[in-house]
Design an enzyme around this catalytic site. Structure first.
Site, PDB file in Angstrom:
ATOM      1  N   LEU A  33      -5.984  47.395  33.027  1.00  0.00           N
ATOM      2  CA  LEU A  33      -5.239  46.373  32.308  1.00  0.00           C
ATOM      3  C   LEU A  33      -3.735  46.452  32.554  1.00  0.00           C
ATOM      4  O   LEU A  33      -3.171  47.520  32.757  1.00  0.00           O
ATOM      5  CB  LEU A  33      -5.536  46.493  30.811  1.00  0.00           C
ATOM      6  CG  LEU A  33      -7.015  46.435  30.407  1.00  0.00           C
ATOM      7  CD1 LEU A  33      -7.150  46.408  28.895  1.00  0.00           C
ATOM      8  CD2 LEU A  33      -7.716  45.234  31.026  1.00  0.00           C
ATOM      9  N   HIS A  34      -3.104  45.284  32.508  1.00  0.00           N
ATOM     10  CA  HIS A  34      -1.668  45.159  32.719  1.00  0.00           C
ATOM     11  C   HIS A  34      -1.123  44.122  31.742  1.00  0.00           C
ATOM     12  O   HIS A  34      -1.858  43.655  30.842  1.00  0.00           O
ATOM     13  CB  HIS A  34      -1.363  44.780  34.171  1.00  0.00           C
ATOM     14  CG  HIS A  34      -2.174  43.617  34.671  1.00  0.00           C
ATOM     15  ND1 HIS A  34      -1.992  42.323  34.230  1.00  0.00           N
ATOM     16  CD2 HIS A  34      -3.195  43.560  35.565  1.00  0.00           C
ATOM     17  CE1 HIS A  34      -2.826  41.518  34.840  1.00  0.00           C
ATOM     18  NE2 HIS A  34      -3.584  42.233  35.646  1.00  0.00           N
ATOM     19  N   HIS A  37      -3.186  40.956  31.055  1.00  0.00           N
ATOM     20  CA  HIS A  37      -4.266  41.131  30.074  1.00  0.00           C
ATOM     21  C   HIS A  37      -3.701  41.235  28.662  1.00  0.00           C
ATOM     22  O   HIS A  37      -4.269  40.690  27.708  1.00  0.00           O
ATOM     23  CB  HIS A  37      -5.067  42.402  30.381  1.00  0.00           C
ATOM     24  CG  HIS A  37      -5.778  42.387  31.691  1.00  0.00           C
ATOM     25  ND1 HIS A  37      -5.334  43.099  32.781  1.00  0.00           N
ATOM     26  CD2 HIS A  37      -6.909  41.750  32.088  1.00  0.00           C
ATOM     27  CE1 HIS A  37      -6.159  42.912  33.790  1.00  0.00           C
ATOM     28  NE2 HIS A  37      -7.117  42.101  33.409  1.00  0.00           N
ATOM     29  N   GLU A 148      -4.805  32.126  33.770  1.00  0.00           N
ATOM     30  CA  GLU A 148      -4.769  31.065  34.769  1.00  0.00           C
ATOM     31  C   GLU A 148      -4.630  31.584  36.196  1.00  0.00           C
ATOM     32  O   GLU A 148      -4.780  30.812  37.140  1.00  0.00           O
ATOM     33  CB  GLU A 148      -3.633  30.085  34.472  1.00  0.00           C
ATOM     34  CG  GLU A 148      -3.918  29.162  33.301  1.00  0.00           C
ATOM     35  CD  GLU A 148      -2.868  28.087  33.152  1.00  0.00           C
ATOM     36  OE1 GLU A 148      -1.782  28.228  33.750  1.00  0.00           O
ATOM     37  OE2 GLU A 148      -3.125  27.108  32.426  1.00  0.00           O
ATOM     38  N   ASP A 150      -6.698  33.424  37.693  1.00  0.00           N
ATOM     39  CA  ASP A 150      -8.036  33.144  38.215  1.00  0.00           C
ATOM     40  C   ASP A 150      -8.408  31.710  37.845  1.00  0.00           C
ATOM     41  O   ASP A 150      -9.333  31.450  37.079  1.00  0.00           O
ATOM     42  CB  ASP A 150      -9.042  34.150  37.640  1.00  0.00           C
ATOM     43  CG  ASP A 150      -8.723  35.572  38.062  1.00  0.00           C
ATOM     44  OD1 ASP A 150      -8.579  35.811  39.268  1.00  0.00           O
ATOM     45  OD2 ASP A 150      -8.612  36.440  37.180  1.00  0.00           O
ATOM     46  N   SER A 185      -1.835  41.515  38.622  1.00  0.00           N
ATOM     47  CA  SER A 185      -3.236  41.663  38.990  1.00  0.00           C
ATOM     48  C   SER A 185      -3.590  43.133  39.015  1.00  0.00           C
ATOM     49  O   SER A 185      -2.761  43.980  39.382  1.00  0.00           O
ATOM     50  CB  SER A 185      -3.504  41.046  40.373  1.00  0.00           C
ATOM     51  OG  SER A 185      -4.803  41.367  40.840  1.00  0.00           O
ATOM     52  N   ARG A 187      -5.418  44.491  41.086  1.00  0.00           N
ATOM     53  CA  ARG A 187      -5.400  44.918  42.488  1.00  0.00           C
ATOM     54  C   ARG A 187      -4.002  45.302  42.964  1.00  0.00           C
ATOM     55  O   ARG A 187      -3.851  45.968  43.987  1.00  0.00           O
ATOM     56  CB  ARG A 187      -5.981  43.831  43.389  1.00  0.00           C
ATOM     57  CG  ARG A 187      -7.494  43.718  43.295  1.00  0.00           C
ATOM     58  CD  ARG A 187      -8.045  42.731  44.318  1.00  0.00           C
ATOM     59  NE  ARG A 187      -9.497  42.794  44.386  1.00  0.00           N
ATOM     60  CZ  ARG A 187     -10.323  42.175  43.566  1.00  0.00           C
ATOM     61  NH1 ARG A 187      -9.816  41.436  42.592  1.00  0.00           N
ATOM     62  NH2 ARG A 187     -11.625  42.280  43.695  1.00  0.00           N
TER      63      ARG A 187
END
Length: 284
Positions: A33-34, A37, A148, A150, A185, A187
């Site tokens: 989480l970041h 989130h 948003e 995604d 993200s 990632r």
């Protein structure tokens, strides 16, 4: 805040909550989480009496085994952030808990599920619908919160909710970006320092293309974005689609629809890390 690993334990807790007619917000996540989130969790806490945050790296939505293996996981850190944001419950099930038997359900919602990410990641949205529908049945939320970033995923989930007639309100929350414009993200944590330095060029070029589009065609704008990003050493565009914001179908002219969105996926670095973003050219 309570952490649950078993479905029955969470459902027993929520049964008591519902007896008081409380509204329940759900924030589905895959962990790592970041701040993006965190913004969803805070919105849910603000909107609802109770908030559940799920943390589950869903294997059925990965079409790349290495991507699944390398996906960042840190439940302790995630739980601390969730608690700081004011959520009430964490649901962190094992794979066997979520899928005691293989999920063979098929979800297809063309055209929104078959273009862009749907075309480049076969089975991805089917896996998303499998896990999200299961979470909806487990939690029975009043509202569910999605970022948003995604953007296409939200369209697919809305189609699934309509198809299955699930009584949940889908709440879309704005992209959270770092100061240099890179969309937050999970990632991003996989980016090497030198890769993190070049990644913001994706959004930089997308922003520049808005003014460019005012005097150029859709095709010219598409080619401008792809060429500018590909010029950056370490970045390679997988696809860039300029689409109708409602149907997700390609547009050939800015006059085709009042709602035009550019959706992009870029490979960053030697590994490489797959980053997605989008820009709104025309809004309704």
């Amino acid at each position: 805040m309570k952490v649950f690993h078993r479905i029955v334990d969470l459902q027993n807790e929520l049964f008591i909550v519902r007896k008081g007619n409380a509204t329940i917000g759900l924030v589905p996540t895959m962990g790592a989480l970041h701040e993006g989130h965190a913004s969803l969790i805070r919105q849910s806490v603000s909107d609802n009496d109770v908030t559940v945050v799920s943390v589950f790296v869903n294997p059925t939505q990965f079409n790349d085994k290495n991507d699944l293996k390398n996906y960042p996981r840190d439940l302790d850190a995630d739980s601390r952030l969730i608690e700081e944001c004011g959520a009430d419950y964490v649901f962190a099930p094992s794979e066997s808990e979520m899928y005691p038997q293989p999920d063979n359900r098929r979800f297809e919602y063309p055209p929104v599920s078959t273009v862009m990410e749907g075309a480049h990641r076969p089975g991805h949205f089917n896996g998303v619908c499998q896990v999200v529908s299961r979470l909806f049945y487990i939690v029975r939320p009043t509202s569910a919160y999605f970022g948003e970033k995604d953007w296409q995923q939200i369209a697919v989930i809305k189609a699934m909710v309509h198809d299955l007639r699930i009584g949940v309100n889908i709440v879309e929350c704005p992209i959270i970006r770092d100061k240099d414009g890179l969309a937050r993200s999970s990632r991003n944590t996989l980016l090497a320092p030198e890769e993190r330095l070049i990644a913001p060029n994706i959004y930089k070029v997308l922003q520049e293309s808005i003014s460019y589009s005012l005097a150029h065609t859709v095709t010219e704008t598409h080619d401008y974005v792809v060429s500018r990003i590909d010029e950056v050493s370490g970045l390679k565009v997988e696809y860039f689609s300029i689409v109708d914001g409602n149907t997700l179908q390609d547009v050939s002219s800015w006059e085709d629809t009042p709602y035009v969105v550019g959706c992009i996926t870029v490979y960053c670095g030697k590994t490489p890390i797959r980053l997605i973003d989008h820009i709104k050219y025309r809004e309704q």
